[in-house]
Design a protein around this motif. Sequence first.
Motif: not given
Length: 331
Positions: A45-46, A52-57, A109-110, A129-132
């Motif tokens: 992330l740095y 986006p949360i989908s990529v973290a998943v 987050k946003s 929308g999707e959480t960033w």
Amino acid sequence: MKGELEHVPTSGEGKKRKVRTPGESSFGSVVDRLSSRDWRFLIDLYICRCMPISVAVEHYFWSNPVDDPNYARSSRDKQEEMHAKSLKSAKLRTQRKLFDLYAKGVLEKSNALPDELDKAPKLRTRVKGETWYYLTTRGLRLVEMRIGVLEESKLSKLELDLERAKKEHFWELAKVYLELKYNQLEQIGAKQFIDWDWYPSLSILGNKDFYIEVRPDAVFRLDEQVFYIELDRSTEPVQRSPFVSARNQQVSIENKLQRYKQVMHYKDAPLIQKNGIIAFIVPEARYEARLNNIRAAAKTVFKGFDTQVFVGRTIGDVLSQRFAAAGRKDG
């Protein structure tokens, strides 16, 4: 009574000591509970700046059911069920972990959709929308301490927040980094910060007397080879207009390549800089014309050194071309 000493409660008397709740635990205890997966997410992330949360998943919390020994001998319906369960579990784990890091002040987050908020309430479809996710100041300093960033190279939170104005660009660049790390280098056992590094937005200086400078979107080091990453969004012309003089410094790919040549080939440049590869990545190119035009500009500018410029739709394309060129040279 006048002159009487005030009674001081002994231990256990008076009010009970407030018990610290998990949400009030010290930041040190937060650090102690970070797993290697948590650190991997925070470091990525740095470097990515946003995610986006989908990529973290997908990258950090999902366990591929294909690795289950029962998967291969299961029916197609059963395999789909295993995928659905695995994805559902990964989403829950991601939400719990990221909420915990958010509550501890490491993440922010946003998820607002400003275009929808501009509409009248009855015309809105949804406002979220999707959480960033982004790192807070505390998160930035934590990661920088972990990976040993020098004081003069530490990120400013203000600059990081200003970069959100170009979030789409930075996320396209982040996808190049994630592709490189997880689909190219991790599979061959290359270790980050040892065998390779990735530096977003690092300035490269040329002749100090004339202060020539280029600023690639990122600098990628693989062993002793440096790649200057240029993410091309097909928004600037490849050649300068013939009706504008060179002195006006019109923005173009050819102009940019000319500056690279000056920076890389001046006499006092270090060897690693002189041997650098300029990697143009054009992820949105629908046809070969854009790629071929950039290659033609490279031949015009670099002449005998045009093998220092590689163009592709992905970082994998660029690496394949580089290794093929190295093989021809060795042969």
